[in-house]
Motif scaffolding. Structure first.
Motif, PDB file in Angstrom:
ATOM      1  N   ARG A  25       0.837  -1.200   0.000  1.00  0.00           N
ATOM      2  CA  ARG A  25       0.000   0.000   0.000  1.00  0.00           C
ATOM      3  C   ARG A  25       0.871   1.248   0.000  1.00  0.00           C
ATOM      4  NH1 ARG A  25      -2.858  -3.571   3.354  1.00  0.00           N
ATOM      5  NH2 ARG A  25      -4.975  -4.027   2.605  1.00  0.00           N
ATOM      6  N   SER A  29      -2.980   0.570  -3.723  1.00  0.00           N
ATOM      7  CA  SER A  29      -2.627  -0.757  -3.207  1.00  0.00           C
ATOM      8  C   SER A  29      -2.402  -1.693  -4.394  1.00  0.00           C
ATOM      9  CB  SER A  29      -3.725  -1.301  -2.295  1.00  0.00           C
ATOM     10  OG  SER A  29      -4.905  -1.552  -3.020  1.00  0.00           O
ATOM     11  N   CYS A  46      -2.509  -6.458  -9.910  1.00  0.00           N
ATOM     12  CA  CYS A  46      -3.808  -6.048  -9.360  1.00  0.00           C
ATOM     13  C   CYS A  46      -3.676  -4.719  -8.622  1.00  0.00           C
ATOM     14  CB  CYS A  46      -4.327  -7.115  -8.401  1.00  0.00           C
ATOM     15  SG  CYS A  46      -4.496  -8.750  -9.158  1.00  0.00           S
ATOM     16  N   ASN A  48      -5.650  -1.647  -6.507  1.00  0.00           N
ATOM     17  CA  ASN A  48      -6.825  -1.244  -5.721  1.00  0.00           C
ATOM     18  C   ASN A  48      -7.916  -2.319  -5.722  1.00  0.00           C
ATOM     19  OD1 ASN A  48      -5.726   1.243  -4.976  1.00  0.00           O
ATOM     20  ND2 ASN A  48      -6.524   2.274  -6.800  1.00  0.00           N
ATOM     21  N   LEU A  49      -7.482  -3.554  -5.516  1.00  0.00           N
ATOM     22  CA  LEU A  49      -8.427  -4.672  -5.489  1.00  0.00           C
ATOM     23  C   LEU A  49      -8.312  -5.448  -4.177  1.00  0.00           C
ATOM     24  CD1 LEU A  49      -8.181  -6.055  -9.146  1.00  0.00           C
ATOM     25  CD2 LEU A  49     -10.021  -4.704  -8.138  1.00  0.00           C
ATOM     26  N   ASP A  50      -8.165  -4.710  -3.075  1.00  0.00           N
ATOM     27  CA  ASP A  50      -8.038  -5.365  -1.769  1.00  0.00           C
ATOM     28  C   ASP A  50      -9.204  -6.315  -1.496  1.00  0.00           C
ATOM     29  OD1 ASP A  50      -6.328  -3.159  -1.899  1.00  0.00           O
ATOM     30  OD2 ASP A  50      -6.253  -2.974   0.273  1.00  0.00           O
ATOM     31  N   ASP A  51     -10.404  -5.931  -1.950  1.00  0.00           N
ATOM     32  CA  ASP A  51     -11.582  -6.750  -1.675  1.00  0.00           C
ATOM     33  C   ASP A  51     -11.560  -8.065  -2.448  1.00  0.00           C
ATOM     34  OD1 ASP A  51     -11.829  -5.387  -4.073  1.00  0.00           O
ATOM     35  OD2 ASP A  51     -14.004  -5.179  -3.948  1.00  0.00           O
ATOM     36  N   SER A  52     -10.704  -8.172  -3.467  1.00  0.00           N
ATOM     37  CA  SER A  52     -10.603  -9.406  -4.254  1.00  0.00           C
ATOM     38  C   SER A  52      -9.415 -10.271  -3.837  1.00  0.00           C
ATOM     39  CB  SER A  52     -10.466  -9.070  -5.749  1.00  0.00           C
ATOM     40  OG  SER A  52     -11.594  -8.371  -6.218  1.00  0.00           O
ATOM     41  N   TYR A  53      -8.622  -9.801  -2.875  1.00  0.00           N
ATOM     42  CA  TYR A  53      -7.381 -10.496  -2.516  1.00  0.00           C
ATOM     43  C   TYR A  53      -7.652 -11.938  -2.081  1.00  0.00           C
ATOM     44  CZ  TYR A  53      -2.784 -11.265  -0.371  1.00  0.00           C
ATOM     45  OH  TYR A  53      -1.545 -11.758  -0.048  1.00  0.00           O
ATOM     46  N   LYS A  90     -10.423  -2.021 -10.921  1.00  0.00           N
ATOM     47  CA  LYS A  90     -11.858  -2.145 -10.654  1.00  0.00           C
ATOM     48  C   LYS A  90     -12.695  -2.193 -11.925  1.00  0.00           C
ATOM     49  CE  LYS A  90     -11.775  -0.209  -6.002  1.00  0.00           C
ATOM     50  NZ  LYS A  90     -12.265   0.840  -5.074  1.00  0.00           N
TER      51      LYS A  90
END
Length: 223
Positions: A25, A29, A46, A48-53, A90
């Motif tokens: 980050r 990120s 990847c 700004n895909l923290d939610d997909s990590y 995203k």
């Protein structure tokens, strides 16, 4: 896995996840995922895909539809030698996980080309080496043998994984381990691009088992 910079209307890339970095980050990120099919490996960059990590699970197979392709940089090529990478953000992240019955991507890479351990002495320091061997020692490093023996240093997640999964007399295939030298002795070390396979389903595994049973008392030479 034939990938070029040009983006066509609809095509898909299918690969098994063999590496996932931590999230870095800074202003954005970033994390990197490496996938492999039957012929090659490529990185997924990847942003700004923290939610997909958590969706990217090691050893799972993913299908990426109409990926956005960019040129790989020097950092990318420490993970694999592909000249391109897949870029996810995203707005561009069309992928799904596949069941094992829905693809033909093996756990063990068909393209691995091991060399005999005794030939390591002729290789240059920092070369990436792939070898098969029988594990004859396991402590802070492992020692494998295939006519000659060589020490292999393990780093980061490799240490934990090997402690859980590797036993003496197992056959192990090492892919893309970096060659180093100390006091005129060659040894191997895991790096970001490295993979290992314990008792892989490969004719070489059975050959090594049979050979080692006949030569278990041998005092093997060191590289």
């Amino acid at each position: 896995m034939i990938v070029t910079e040009k983006r066509v209307t609809i095509y898909s890339v299918i690969g098994r996840i063999i590496f996932k970095s931590n999230i870095i980050r800074k202003k954005v990120s970033i994390f990197t995922v490496k996938i492999r099919d039957n012929t090659d490996t490529i990185n997924i960059h990847c942003i700004n895909l923290d939610d997909s990590y958590g969706i990217f699970e090691l050893n799972k197979v993913v299908k990426i539809r109409n990926p956005f392709i960019g040129k790989a940089n020097n950092t990318d090529q420490t993970l694999c030698k592909h000249h391109y990478r897949i870029n996810f953000d995203k707005d561009n992240k069309d992928f799904t996980s596949l069941e094992e019955s829905d693809h033909d991507i093996p756990f063990f890479p068909l393209q691995i080309s091991p060399i005999a351990i005794k030939k390591i002495v002729k290789k240059k320091v920092k070369d990436l080496i792939s070898v098969f061997g029988v594990v004859i020692q396991r402590d802070d490093a492992i020692t494998i043998v295939e006519s000659y023996k060589v020490k292999c240093n393990l780093w980061n997640n490799f240490v934990t994984e090997v402690e859980k999964n590797l036993n003496l007399n197992d056959v192990i295939a090492l892919q893309d381990f970096q060659l180093s030298e100390y006091n005129s002795s060659k040894y191997l070390s895991s790096c970001l691009s490295s993979q290992y396979f314990i008792n892989p389903q490969n004719p070489k595994t059975n050959e090594l088992y049979d050979w080692f049973k006949k030569n278990v008392e041998t005092n093997f030479k060191t590289c």
